[in-house]
Write an enzyme that holds these catalytic residues in place. Sequence first.
Site, PDB file in Angstrom:
ATOM      1  N   GLN A   1     -31.295  14.804 -39.733  1.00 20.73           N
ATOM      2  CA  GLN A   1     -31.460  13.373 -39.523  1.00 20.73           C
ATOM      3  C   GLN A   1     -32.142  13.126 -38.193  1.00 20.73           C
ATOM      4  O   GLN A   1     -32.427  14.035 -37.438  1.00 20.73           O
ATOM      5  CB  GLN A   1     -30.099  12.680 -39.559  1.00 20.73           C
ATOM      6  CG  GLN A   1     -29.108  13.232 -38.547  1.00 20.73           C
ATOM      7  CD  GLN A   1     -27.679  12.867 -38.891  1.00 20.73           C
ATOM      8  OE1 GLN A   1     -27.445  11.974 -39.676  1.00 20.73           O
ATOM      9  NE2 GLN A   1     -26.716  13.553 -38.297  1.00 20.73           N
TER      10      GLN A   1
ATOM     11  N   HIS B   1     -13.523   1.569 -36.546  1.00 17.15           N
ATOM     12  CA  HIS B   1     -12.754   2.819 -36.549  1.00 17.15           C
ATOM     13  C   HIS B   1     -11.252   2.588 -36.652  1.00 17.15           C
ATOM     14  O   HIS B   1     -10.549   3.389 -37.266  1.00 17.15           O
ATOM     15  CB  HIS B   1     -13.147   3.667 -35.338  1.00 17.15           C
ATOM     16  CG  HIS B   1     -14.546   4.222 -35.487  1.00 17.15           C
ATOM     17  ND1 HIS B   1     -15.630   3.699 -34.813  1.00 17.15           N
ATOM     18  CD2 HIS B   1     -15.035   5.192 -36.298  1.00 17.15           C
ATOM     19  CE1 HIS B   1     -16.722   4.346 -35.181  1.00 17.15           C
ATOM     20  NE2 HIS B   1     -16.399   5.259 -36.078  1.00 17.15           N
TER      21      HIS B   1
ATOM     22  N   ASP C   1     -19.461  11.461 -34.505  1.00 10.49           N
ATOM     23  CA  ASP C   1     -19.438  10.771 -33.204  1.00 10.49           C
ATOM     24  C   ASP C   1     -18.068  10.851 -32.543  1.00 10.49           C
ATOM     25  O   ASP C   1     -17.919  10.473 -31.386  1.00 10.49           O
ATOM     26  CB  ASP C   1     -19.886   9.309 -33.353  1.00 10.49           C
ATOM     27  CG  ASP C   1     -19.124   8.586 -34.452  1.00 10.49           C
ATOM     28  OD1 ASP C   1     -17.959   8.951 -34.702  1.00 10.49           O
ATOM     29  OD2 ASP C   1     -19.686   7.651 -35.057  1.00 10.49           O
TER      30      ASP C   1
ATOM     31  N   ASP D   1     -18.721  18.104 -40.067  1.00  7.64           N
ATOM     32  CA  ASP D   1     -19.968  17.338 -39.977  1.00  7.64           C
ATOM     33  C   ASP D   1     -21.126  18.299 -40.172  1.00  7.64           C
ATOM     34  O   ASP D   1     -21.089  19.459 -39.779  1.00  7.64           O
ATOM     35  CB  ASP D   1     -20.072  16.615 -38.636  1.00  7.64           C
ATOM     36  CG  ASP D   1     -21.112  15.489 -38.687  1.00  7.64           C
ATOM     37  OD1 ASP D   1     -20.699  14.328 -38.788  1.00  7.64           O
ATOM     38  OD2 ASP D   1     -22.319  15.780 -38.655  1.00  7.64           O
TER      39      ASP D   1
ATOM     40  N   ASP E   1     -21.953  21.421 -44.628  1.00 12.20           N
ATOM     41  CA  ASP E   1     -22.162  20.337 -45.576  1.00 12.20           C
ATOM     42  C   ASP E   1     -20.814  20.017 -46.219  1.00 12.20           C
ATOM     43  O   ASP E   1     -20.133  20.915 -46.730  1.00 12.20           O
ATOM     44  CB  ASP E   1     -23.170  20.758 -46.638  1.00 12.20           C
ATOM     45  CG  ASP E   1     -23.396  19.649 -47.648  1.00 12.20           C
ATOM     46  OD1 ASP E   1     -24.039  18.673 -47.285  1.00 12.20           O
ATOM     47  OD2 ASP E   1     -22.883  19.769 -48.786  1.00 12.20           O
ATOM     48  N   ALA E   2     -20.418  18.754 -46.175  1.00 14.33           N
ATOM     49  CA  ALA E   2     -19.058  18.386 -46.585  1.00 14.33           C
ATOM     50  C   ALA E   2     -18.781  18.768 -48.044  1.00 14.33           C
ATOM     51  O   ALA E   2     -17.679  19.215 -48.369  1.00 14.33           O
ATOM     52  CB  ALA E   2     -18.847  16.892 -46.384  1.00 14.33           C
TER      53      ALA E   2
ATOM     54  N   ASP F   1     -16.001   9.428 -43.859  1.00 12.61           N
ATOM     55  CA  ASP F   1     -16.848   8.505 -43.107  1.00 12.61           C
ATOM     56  C   ASP F   1     -18.308   8.961 -43.175  1.00 12.61           C
ATOM     57  O   ASP F   1     -18.900   9.380 -42.192  1.00 12.61           O
ATOM     58  CB  ASP F   1     -16.367   8.457 -41.645  1.00 12.61           C
ATOM     59  CG  ASP F   1     -17.032   7.344 -40.854  1.00 12.61           C
ATOM     60  OD1 ASP F   1     -17.619   6.445 -41.482  1.00 12.61           O
ATOM     61  OD2 ASP F   1     -16.980   7.384 -39.615  1.00 12.61           O
TER      62      ASP F   1
END
Lengths: 537, 510
Positions: B245, B275, B299, B319, B353-354, B371
């Site tokens: 990304q 959050h 994050d 993540d 990768d989730a 999320d």
Amino acid sequence: MSPHVSRRVLLGGAAATAAAAGAGALALRRESWPGTLGGADAARGHKLRDGRFPPPAETRETGIAIVGGGVAGLAAAWALAEAGHENVTLFELEDQPGGNARSGRNAVSAFPLGAHYLPIPNAEATSVRHLLERLGIITGWSGGKPIFDPYQVVADLDERLLRLGRWQEGLEPSFALSPGERRESEAFFAAMANYRAMRGRDGRPAFALPATFSSRDAELLALDRISFATWLDRKGFRSPALRAHLRYCCRDDYGCEPEHTSAWAGIHYFAGRRGEAANVDGDAVLTWPSGNGHLTQAMARRVASRISGGQVVHAVRTEGAGAVIDSYDVAAGRTIRWQAQAAIVAAPRFVAARLVGGSAEGFSYAPWVVANVTVDRLPRGPGTALAWDNVSSTSPSLGYVVATHQSQGAVDGPTVLTWYDALSSMPPAAARRLMLSRPLGEWQRLVADDLLAMNPDLKGAIRRIDVWRWGHGMIRPVPGFLWGAAREAAAEARPPLFFAHSDLSGLSLFEEAHYRGTLAAEQAMAHLGRPFTSLLA
Amino acid sequence: MADAAEGAGRSRIGLALLASAFVVATCGLIYEFLAGTLASYLLGDSVTQFSTVIGSYLFAMGVGSWCSRYVKSGELRLFVRVELLIAAIGGSSAAVLFLLFDRVEDFRLPLYGLVLAIGGLVGLEIPLLMRILKDRLEFGDLVAKVLTFDYVGALAASLLFPLLLVPHLGLIRTGFLFGLANAGVAIALILLLPERRRLTAELVAGLLVTGALLAGFVSSERLQRAAEVAAYGEPIIYAASTPYQRLVLTKRNDEIRLYLSGNLQFSSRDEYRYHEALVHPALTRAATLRDVLVLGGGDGLAVREILKYPGIASITLVDLDPAMTNLFRTSAMLAALNGNAFRSPKVHVVTADAFGWLRANRRRFDAVLVDFPDPTNFSVGKLYTLSFYRELARAVAPGGMAAVQATSPLVAPNAYWTVATTLEAAGFATRGYHAYVPSFGEWGFVLAGHTAPGAPVRALPPRLRFLNARAEQLAFFFPPDMARRPTPVNRLDNQALVRAFDAEWSRVEG
């Protein structure tokens, strides 16, 4: 002013132009890529044609011999294994079985060398359903319909078409059509839906898959005597957008132009499939990075101990109650004579005719080229995002599929694009000669030029191009062949010899090959009086 | 006759030269504005950027003027060449700076290099022009006329730039347009001059520069996209491309924003609302609370909220992008936002990768917070499918609870309720809730458990800014415009969510 200075000014201007032109200037340099040129082993094939083999050095025995390890041969071996028939030998010309469902692999991904998907099977394709259940691809049943493993059903987005400079979803042209074109398109697909639901006077579906379960209604079979193009002309389907799409369909499934495709086959493409699934759409397809190699490899694993590769079978004949097979072992460099109780010749007719005698008259095969292009990044383009199958309306090729499409990852990394072309614009023999004579570099340039015309964004991203040639990639369902005498005669069993290949159905489809292989195995078992539970019921 | 024709020709040249003073003054100021705007836009702090850019530009002009004294002859030819150079450098400056912004180590190097080069060349223009005109005009008249045109040109530039050029053409195209004007002056002069035969090389160069600038002007749309930083509304403080990304951080006053591939991920001004809403409804309902899984959320802001429960033993965060988690671990400013969440010994970051990770995972978690970015494309859409949620169900312990961010139930109610329907098809019992997050709008989440999510079993942590028991109760109420509606199940083979999301959001965003 000195000429020196003015040249500098000139060069400055030229540099500015070059900078603006950017990558355009790079295009002038011809690229070259690593890669290989592969295909069915021509030397072994030609040895068979030339027919000079050492006399048998040894005689061995086997129960049922299977000649050919493509989908039909493997299906026969599988059916025999299902029935508990142990004494089987499968002779394969190549070192690896799989026929035109074979696959390759490199550091980036596995990729198909030929057939790359299987539609959700029709209810009548019982042997295929049985296979899929055994392989865990059908995971259960609900309301009489199979549940498919969602990871093996093609993920959305499945298809996109580049047309008028923009990618659209689906392969049927869907935008910038005149009202007339739109109406014609709707009328065509309505006619196809009608044929899909139709039953002949004998009560059978008008178009079935396997095709043998189709109605023998004379009115329907008459469609086989004219070309698809003629049928479309007669019905008034003339819109260029529709005809371009239908031409793509004929070339994609049959390797021929609509002018050379039987109207029965042309309609079968749209009306023959009534896939049943409980959890996905019936018109979905199953696919894997290695294409249908995933299926043939799984089938081959089950019967691995019975497969003998590198075998040039050069004679099959009846002797007494059994069959005799002469096979030249490439590795050992000698011929072995096998005495079998029955033999299943699961080779294409042009080979089978040479082995057992008889004619291959009327059997015509389309040559195919498949290129696996390894790229650094995923293709993009204006409009609809990258799909599994990506086709351009202006390209002479059949587009490309993305080998890593089924992966769940969200990574824009390297992938392998499998690029297809059926050389249908010239007669098959001439196309075959051209295909075999063209050197690797020239194929690579053709493939790269075609791919970059579709996806200029891939400029500089191509790492290697491996080209695979299928001299006899698909049986061509030319008018008169599907329901003609030559095909039916070739398919007829001559116990203890039985025949199995998709060309005996006239349609080069996995379901047909699988049906033919299973059928021949069951015919052989019935002939030998072996008990079995039919996979075809 | 010959004299009269020559006289007319000379006065035409004189007029043309004065007109060019107007054009070059306009262009010169435009390039200065472009550099100043770009600098404040890309580097932030507009006062500093404008001051330093204008200062160094004027200084370079002085250097250029000084250098003009070393020109002994051929002023006209030199003037033409200077014009062409300004056309090429100034005209492409905005495009070059945009394209270089995220590709160079220190953006100020090319910025001030260009400012100095253009300033120096512009500084040469007026002295040269005055010397060329000195034989044609009397001194007082000369100075008056040249400077008048110069200052009127400046006025034109200062009005055109903010009112017409930036809003309608954008920075990149404006640059090319004024480069074309500079090149036009040079070419017009060449064509008007009697000695034009000797200026063939300049003419060719002029045409090449014009062609290049035209090409740039025409393709500025594509350049703009290549230089996507132009799309952000606030000053950019960090930009990086990862294999997955594009990370862009912007800062205006005290507000920090994170954009992932152009989509706003959070604003420091109101992310606490998001959050707190994502984390606490699930964590207060999990039967036991020892092991928590976060999917996405690199994050660390969700982790900050989770760490407010002292009893939690481990937090696993999966993540895709190590650049994200590293940035939020190492940058002091960003680590301050997540309360140094990644320094906590309880937190285990998994870079994966989730989907793949979840398929292979055999652990069960008391709470799972999902999320992911919005389902804007088919790859992200896979993380909202029935197949994914079936894997998720295996990872939720009995009595455990999951919360899934699920886009806006107000803007995209079909997309929102598709997430709920899909979770239910995977065997979860669900309850939707929503919260107002000013920078996102009305935002939706779905609670999912093996049994229906009921009342909280533990208290909210102290000192939350948004949620308390009453606010949480209200979050579960959906007014009619966001109310539940029948939706399809999102599957790998139909990507119903991406389609619904696209249809609903494109109505808003056009």
